[in-house]
Write a protein that holds these residues in place. Structure first.
Motif, PDB file in Angstrom:
ATOM      1  N   VAL A  20       0.835  -1.206   0.000  1.00 29.18           N
ATOM      2  CA  VAL A  20       0.000   0.000   0.000  1.00 29.18           C
ATOM      3  C   VAL A  20       0.864   1.247   0.000  1.00 29.18           C
ATOM      4  O   VAL A  20       0.597   2.223  -0.712  1.00 29.18           O
ATOM      5  CB  VAL A  20      -0.958  -0.010   1.210  1.00 29.18           C
ATOM      6  CG1 VAL A  20      -1.705   1.312   1.309  1.00 29.18           C
ATOM      7  CG2 VAL A  20      -1.940  -1.164   1.098  1.00 29.18           C
ATOM      8  N   THR A  21       1.933   1.241   0.813  1.00 32.20           N
ATOM      9  CA  THR A  21       2.847   2.385   0.861  1.00 32.20           C
ATOM     10  C   THR A  21       3.458   2.650  -0.500  1.00 32.20           C
ATOM     11  O   THR A  21       3.488   3.786  -0.986  1.00 32.20           O
ATOM     12  CB  THR A  21       3.952   2.130   1.894  1.00 32.20           C
ATOM     13  OG1 THR A  21       3.359   1.935   3.182  1.00 32.20           O
ATOM     14  CG2 THR A  21       4.914   3.299   1.942  1.00 32.20           C
ATOM     15  N   CYS A  22       3.949   1.608  -1.133  1.00 30.27           N
ATOM     16  CA  CYS A  22       4.553   1.766  -2.459  1.00 30.27           C
ATOM     17  C   CYS A  22       3.524   2.245  -3.480  1.00 30.27           C
ATOM     18  O   CYS A  22       3.830   3.082  -4.341  1.00 30.27           O
ATOM     19  CB  CYS A  22       5.168   0.441  -2.910  1.00 30.27           C
ATOM     20  SG  CYS A  22       6.567  -0.108  -1.910  1.00 30.27           S
ATOM     21  N   GLY A  23       2.308   1.735  -3.376  1.00 26.76           N
ATOM     22  CA  GLY A  23       1.273   2.160  -4.309  1.00 26.76           C
ATOM     23  C   GLY A  23       0.931   3.629  -4.157  1.00 26.76           C
ATOM     24  O   GLY A  23       0.820   4.364  -5.152  1.00 26.76           O
ATOM     25  N   ILE A  24       0.764   4.091  -2.906  1.00 25.18           N
ATOM     26  CA  ILE A  24       0.457   5.504  -2.672  1.00 25.18           C
ATOM     27  C   ILE A  24       1.593   6.396  -3.155  1.00 25.18           C
ATOM     28  O   ILE A  24       1.370   7.421  -3.809  1.00 25.18           O
ATOM     29  CB  ILE A  24       0.179   5.738  -1.177  1.00 25.18           C
ATOM     30  CG1 ILE A  24      -1.106   5.014  -0.761  1.00 25.18           C
ATOM     31  CG2 ILE A  24       0.071   7.229  -0.880  1.00 25.18           C
ATOM     32  CD1 ILE A  24      -1.393   5.102   0.718  1.00 25.18           C
ATOM     33  N   LEU A  25       2.829   6.010  -2.853  1.00 29.96           N
ATOM     34  CA  LEU A  25       3.970   6.813  -3.286  1.00 29.96           C
ATOM     35  C   LEU A  25       4.096   6.833  -4.802  1.00 29.96           C
ATOM     36  O   LEU A  25       4.414   7.870  -5.410  1.00 29.96           O
ATOM     37  CB  LEU A  25       5.257   6.271  -2.666  1.00 29.96           C
ATOM     38  CG  LEU A  25       5.419   6.478  -1.159  1.00 29.96           C
ATOM     39  CD1 LEU A  25       6.716   5.852  -0.683  1.00 29.96           C
ATOM     40  CD2 LEU A  25       5.399   7.960  -0.818  1.00 29.96           C
ATOM     41  N   ALA A  26       3.841   5.690  -5.451  1.00 27.37           N
ATOM     42  CA  ALA A  26       3.949   5.631  -6.905  1.00 27.37           C
ATOM     43  C   ALA A  26       2.896   6.518  -7.570  1.00 27.37           C
ATOM     44  O   ALA A  26       3.201   7.293  -8.484  1.00 27.37           O
ATOM     45  CB  ALA A  26       3.811   4.183  -7.376  1.00 27.37           C
ATOM     46  N   ARG A 172      -0.804  14.581  16.659  1.00 27.94           N
ATOM     47  CA  ARG A 172       0.122  14.125  15.630  1.00 27.94           C
ATOM     48  C   ARG A 172      -0.592  13.178  14.679  1.00 27.94           C
ATOM     49  O   ARG A 172      -1.523  12.469  15.062  1.00 27.94           O
ATOM     50  CB  ARG A 172       1.315  13.394  16.258  1.00 27.94           C
ATOM     51  CG  ARG A 172       2.257  14.281  17.050  1.00 27.94           C
ATOM     52  CD  ARG A 172       3.361  13.438  17.644  1.00 27.94           C
ATOM     53  NE  ARG A 172       4.286  14.213  18.427  1.00 27.94           N
ATOM     54  CZ  ARG A 172       5.377  14.790  17.960  1.00 27.94           C
ATOM     55  NH1 ARG A 172       5.679  14.683  16.672  1.00 27.94           N
ATOM     56  NH2 ARG A 172       6.179  15.471  18.750  1.00 27.94           N
ATOM     57  N   ALA A 173      -0.126  13.151  13.449  1.00 25.02           N
ATOM     58  CA  ALA A 173      -0.658  12.176  12.496  1.00 25.02           C
ATOM     59  C   ALA A 173      -0.191  10.782  12.883  1.00 25.02           C
ATOM     60  O   ALA A 173       0.944  10.585  13.319  1.00 25.02           O
ATOM     61  CB  ALA A 173      -0.184  12.513  11.082  1.00 25.02           C
ATOM     62  N   SER A 174      -1.080   9.789  12.768  1.00 24.82           N
ATOM     63  CA  SER A 174      -0.728   8.427  13.166  1.00 24.82           C
ATOM     64  C   SER A 174      -1.584   7.442  12.383  1.00 24.82           C
ATOM     65  O   SER A 174      -2.526   7.818  11.682  1.00 24.82           O
ATOM     66  CB  SER A 174      -0.945   8.225  14.664  1.00 24.82           C
ATOM     67  OG  SER A 174      -2.301   8.442  15.001  1.00 24.82           O
ATOM     68  N   GLY A 175      -1.218   6.161  12.516  1.00 20.60           N
ATOM     69  CA  GLY A 175      -2.027   5.105  11.916  1.00 20.60           C
ATOM     70  C   GLY A 175      -1.908   5.067  10.407  1.00 20.60           C
ATOM     71  O   GLY A 175      -0.847   5.264   9.824  1.00 20.60           O
ATOM     72  N   SER A 176      -3.036   4.806   9.750  1.00 21.12           N
ATOM     73  CA  SER A 176      -3.041   4.614   8.306  1.00 21.12           C
ATOM     74  C   SER A 176      -2.814   5.898   7.538  1.00 21.12           C
ATOM     75  O   SER A 176      -2.639   5.865   6.325  1.00 21.12           O
ATOM     76  CB  SER A 176      -4.389   4.009   7.874  1.00 21.12           C
ATOM     77  OG  SER A 176      -5.450   4.883   8.219  1.00 21.12           O
ATOM     78  N   SER A 177      -2.818   7.052   8.214  1.00 21.21           N
ATOM     79  CA  SER A 177      -2.602   8.319   7.529  1.00 21.21           C
ATOM     80  C   SER A 177      -1.130   8.693   7.463  1.00 21.21           C
ATOM     81  O   SER A 177      -0.790   9.782   7.026  1.00 21.21           O
ATOM     82  CB  SER A 177      -3.374   9.441   8.238  1.00 21.21           C
ATOM     83  OG  SER A 177      -2.903   9.604   9.565  1.00 21.21           O
ATOM     84  N   VAL A 178      -0.228   7.807   7.903  1.00 24.13           N
ATOM     85  CA  VAL A 178       1.194   8.107   7.931  1.00 24.13           C
ATOM     86  C   VAL A 178       1.964   7.018   7.198  1.00 24.13           C
ATOM     87  O   VAL A 178       1.707   5.825   7.377  1.00 24.13           O
ATOM     88  CB  VAL A 178       1.708   8.227   9.390  1.00 24.13           C
ATOM     89  CG1 VAL A 178       3.220   8.317   9.409  1.00 24.13           C
ATOM     90  CG2 VAL A 178       1.101   9.439  10.054  1.00 24.13           C
ATOM     91  N   LEU A 179       2.901   7.441   6.357  1.00 24.24           N
ATOM     92  CA  LEU A 179       3.807   6.520   5.682  1.00 24.24           C
ATOM     93  C   LEU A 179       5.224   6.810   6.167  1.00 24.24           C
ATOM     94  O   LEU A 179       5.641   7.961   6.244  1.00 24.24           O
ATOM     95  CB  LEU A 179       3.749   6.714   4.159  1.00 24.24           C
ATOM     96  CG  LEU A 179       2.387   6.519   3.489  1.00 24.24           C
ATOM     97  CD1 LEU A 179       2.512   6.772   1.994  1.00 24.24           C
ATOM     98  CD2 LEU A 179       1.846   5.130   3.737  1.00 24.24           C
TER      99      LEU A 179
END
Length: 606
Positions: A20-26, A172-179
Motif C-alpha cells: 500500500v505504501t509503495c502504491g500511494i507513493l507511486a 500528531r498524524a498516526s495510523g493509516s494516515s502516515v507513511l
C-alpha cells in the motif's frame, strides 16, 4: 500543556502495508510529475511558437539591466546612470531597481547554465519559476492541512484563552494516515490530497499564468515564487511539536526567503505585513508561545537586516509608515516575552500576570510616544506611497497622475475575478470556510492571507495576482478533503467486500438449512391435539398457523420475483446478454466502486 486526544478504530490505527505504501507513493509521484511537466509545458507555449524572444516593455528593460550587470559586474551596476532612458533626464538604474531577478539570471549563467546565452536564460526564467511556485504552493497546502497544524477548532482555542492555560497542541498524524519511508514520515490524510489538488490548480490558474509565461521577464514571475517560499518557511516554523532547533532553522530560512522577496519586487511590503499581522493574530487568539516568539523574531531580525542592504530599499523598513507595523509588533513581542519569563519564574496568578503585562505595555507605550515626539519633527518618518494610498482611497484621488491613469490600478470587477480565477471563485470560499473548523497556528495564516488579498484585489485589479496562491490553496483544500472522503468510501467498500467473500460459504450453508426447514413446515400436516389440552395448546396452534401463512407469503413473493426476472431476461430479447453482463458488473466489487466513483464525479460537476 493540554493535548487534544482523539480515538481511532483498529482499522484506522494500523499502519499500511509495504504494498500500500509503495502504491500511494507511486501514484502520488506520477501525479506530481505530470503536474510539474504540464505547468512548465503550458508556460513554454509562447517560446515554442515564437522562439526565445523577450516580449513587452518592462521585461525588455529588465533584460537590458541584466545584460549590463553581466557585462560590468555588481559594483558598476549599482552606480549605473542610464542616459538612454527617460530622455533627457536619464535614470539612476542601480539605485531604483529591484535587482533580485537580474542577479538570479546572472548567477544561473555564470555557475549553472554556462552553455546558455543570457537572453535564453531570461526567456526561460518565468517558466522555471512558475513551475517552482506551483510546487511550493502545494507544499503550503500540505503544511496547513497536516493534523499537527489543523486539528483544533475555535472552541478549543476559546477555552484555552478563558482558562488562561497554555495553548492546546494539535494531535500528531498516526495510523493509516502516515507513511514511513526511509525514516521520513509522510502524512497522507488529507494533506497529500490537498497538496496535489492545489498544485494542479496553481499550474493552470490564469491569475498566475499571466505573470509566468516564457518570455515575460518581469519581476512578478520571480516574486511569486519568493513570496510562496517565504510563507512556507514561516508556517513550517510554526508546526506543532517542533523542536527548538527546527523552529530556529525554519525561522532563519523565512528571513532569508524574505530577503530574496525584497530584492525581487516592491510587493515585499505585503509579505512583511502579512507575517506581522499573523503574528499579532496569534497573540489575540491566545496562541503566543516560545516557538512563535522565536520564529517571528528570527524572521524580522534577519529579514530586515538584509533588506536594508538593498539600495532601492535602504532604511525604509524602519522609516516608511506602511512598514512600521511589523516593527511595532516585533517590539511588542519582546515585551510580551519578558512578561512570560517573569511570570514563569515568579509563578504568578492570572491577575498578577495581567497586571505585569499592563505595566510593561504602559512603559513601552510611554517610551514609544517620547521617541516619536522627538524624531517626527525632523522628517524621519516617510509618508505612505501613492500606490498604497490608492488601496484605501478612490483611484482618482491618490494625487499621482501616473498612478491614477494606469488601467491595472482600477478596482477589480466580478468579470475580472472570473476571468483570472474561473471556477476557483466558487470552490475557494468552501475551502476558506473549512479552515475555520481545522485550525492551528499555521492554518490560521490562510485566513488572514485570504481576507487581505481579496480586499486589496478589489481595490486594484493587478493585485488579483496575489489571489492565485491562496485561491489555489483554498480550492485545493475543498477538493482535496472531498477526494479523501471518496477514497475512504471506496477503501471501506473494498475491505467490506473482502469480509463478505470470506463469509459467503457459511451464509450459503445457513440459508440452505433454513430453506429446507421452511419446506418441511409447509409439507407437514397439522399436529392433532389431545382433548383437554387447555389454552396452551390453542396458542401453539395459532402460532403455527401464522408461521405457515408467512411461509406461504415468502414463497409467493419469491415466485413473483422469479417471474419478473424471467421477463427481464427474456431470451427472445436481443438486449438480454448485455443486461446480464451489466448487472453482473454492477453487483461485483468493482461495480460498487465504479458506481461510487460516478456519483462523486456527478457531485464535482454539480
Amino acid at each position: 500543556m493540554t493535548t487534544i486526544n482523539k480515538t481511532n478504530n483498529s482499522s484506522a490505527s494500523s499502519s499500511p502495508s509495504i504494498s500500500v505504501t509503495c502504491g500511494i507513493l507511486a501514484i502520488s509521484s506520477y501525479v506530481l510529475y505530470k503536474i510539474i511537466y504540464w505547468s512548465y509545458k503550458i508556460r513554454m507555449q509562447a517560446i515554442e511558437e515564437y522562439g526565445l524572444v523577450i516580449h513587452e516593455f518592462d521585461p525588455y528593460f529588465n533584460y537590458r539591466a541584466t545584460e549590463y550587470l553581466y557585462a560590468h559586474g555588481m559594483k558598476k551596476f549599482f552606480t549605473w546612470f542610464d542616459y538612454m532612458v527617460w530622455y533627457p533626464l536619464g535614470r539612476p538604474v542601480g539605485s531604483t531597481i529591484y535587482p533580485g531577478m537580474q542577479f538570479t539570471a546572472v548567477y544561473l549563467k555564470e555557475f549553472l547554465l554556462t552553455h546558455m546565452s543570457i537572453n535564453d536564460i531570461c526567456c526561460m526564467i518565468p517558466s522555471w519559476f512558475g513551475a517552482i511556485a506551483t510546487v511550493v504552493t502545494g507544499l503550503l497546502a500540505y503544511e496547513c492541512t497536516l493534523p499537527e497544524n489543523s486539528s483544533l477548532n475555535p472552541y478549543d482555542m476559546l477555552v484555552d484563552f478563558l482558562q488562561h492555560r497554555r495553548p492546546s497542541q494539535p494531535v500528531r498524524a498516526s495510523g493509516s494516515s502516515v507513511l514511513n519511508v526511509g525514516g521520513v514520515t509522510i502524512c497522507t490524510s488529507p494533506a497529500l490530497e490537498c497538496a496535489l489538488v492545489t498544485m494542479g490548480i496553481m499550474s493552470i490558474i490564469p491569475a498566475h499564468l499571466m505573470r509566468s509565461v516564457g518570455g515575460g521577464y518581469d519581476n512578478e514571475s520571480v516574486a511569486m515564487t519568493a513570496m510562496t517560499v517565504t510563507f512556507y518557511c514561516w508556517v513550517r516554523a510554526l508546526r506543532g511539536h517542533n523542536s527548538f532547533l527546527t523552529t530556529v532553522v525554519w525561522g532563519v530560512a523565512s528571513g532569508l526567503a524574505y530577503f530574496y522577496m525584497v530584492a525581487a519586487w516592491g510587493g515585499y511590503i505585503f509579505v512583511l505585513n502579512m507575517v506581522g499581522v499573523h503574528a499579532l493574530l496569534l497573540v489575540l487568539m491566545g496562541r503566543f508561545t516560545d516557538q512563535i516568539y522565536t520564529a517571528y523574531s528570527l524572521f524580522y531580525l534577519i529579514g530586515t537586516f538584509l533588506a536594508v542592504q538593498i539600495p532601492v530599499v535602504g532604511w525604509a523598513p524602519l522609516k516608511s509608515l506602511e512598514q512600521l507595523g511589523p516593527c511595532l509588533i516585533f517590539l511588542g513581542y519582546q515585551g510580551l516575552q519578558l512578561t512570560e519569563v517573569i511570570r514563569k519564574k515568579q509563578n504568578f496568578s492570572r491577575a498578577q500576570s495581567w497586571k505585569l503585562r499592563l505595566l510593561v505595555a504602559s512603559v513601552g507605550l510611554l517610551l514609544l510616544v517620547v521617541t516619536v515626539t522627538i524624531v517626527a519633527p525632523s522628517g524621519y518618518f516617510g509618508p505612505l506611497s501613492s500606490r498604497v494610498r490608492g488601496l484605501f482611497v478612490r483611484h482618482t484621488k491618490t494625487g499621482n497622475p501616473l498612478v491614477d491613469s494606469v488601467a491595472e490600478h482600477q478596482p477589480a470587477s466580478n468579470k475580472a475575478y472570473f476571468q483570472y480565477l474561473h471556477h476557483i471563485c466558487l470552490l475557494a470560499p468552501v475551502g476558506y470556510a473549512t479552515i475555520f473548523f481545522h485550525l492551528g497556528d499555521a492554518s490560521s495564516f490562510l485566513l488572514g492571507w485570504g481576507a487581505a488579498t481579496y480586499f486589496f484585489s478589489s481595490k486594484m485589479v493587478r493585485l488579483v495576482l496575489l489571489l492565485a496562491p491562496i485561491g489555489s490553496i483554498c480550492g485545493g483544500i475543498a477538493a482535496g478533503r472531498l477526494l479523501r472522503w471518496c477514497i475512504i468510501q471506496l477503501w471501506d467498500a473494498a475491505a467490506k467486500s473482502e469480509d463478505d467473500d470470506a463469509s459467503t460459504t457459511t451464509t450459503k450453508k445457513k440459508a440452505g438449512g433454513v430453506q429446507k426447514t421452511k419446506a418441511k413446515k409447509i409439507v407437514a400436516k397439522p399436529t392433532k391435539t389431545k382433548k383437554g389440552g387447555g389454552k396452551g395448546s390453542k396458542n401453539n396452534l395459532k402460532k403455527q398457523a401464522e408461521q405457515e401463512e408467512e411461509d406461504d407469503d415468502d414463497i409467493f413473493e419469491s415466485a413473483e420475483l422469479l417471474s419478473d426476472k424471467n421477463k427481464y431476461y427474456n431470451p427472445n430479447n436481443p438486449l438480454t446478454p448485455a443486461r446480464k453482463a451489466i448487472d453482473t458488473l454492477l453487483s461485483s466489487n468493482e461495480g460498487i466502486m465504479l458506481k461510487r466513483t460516478f456519483a462523486v464525479l456527478l457531485l464535482l460537476l454539480g
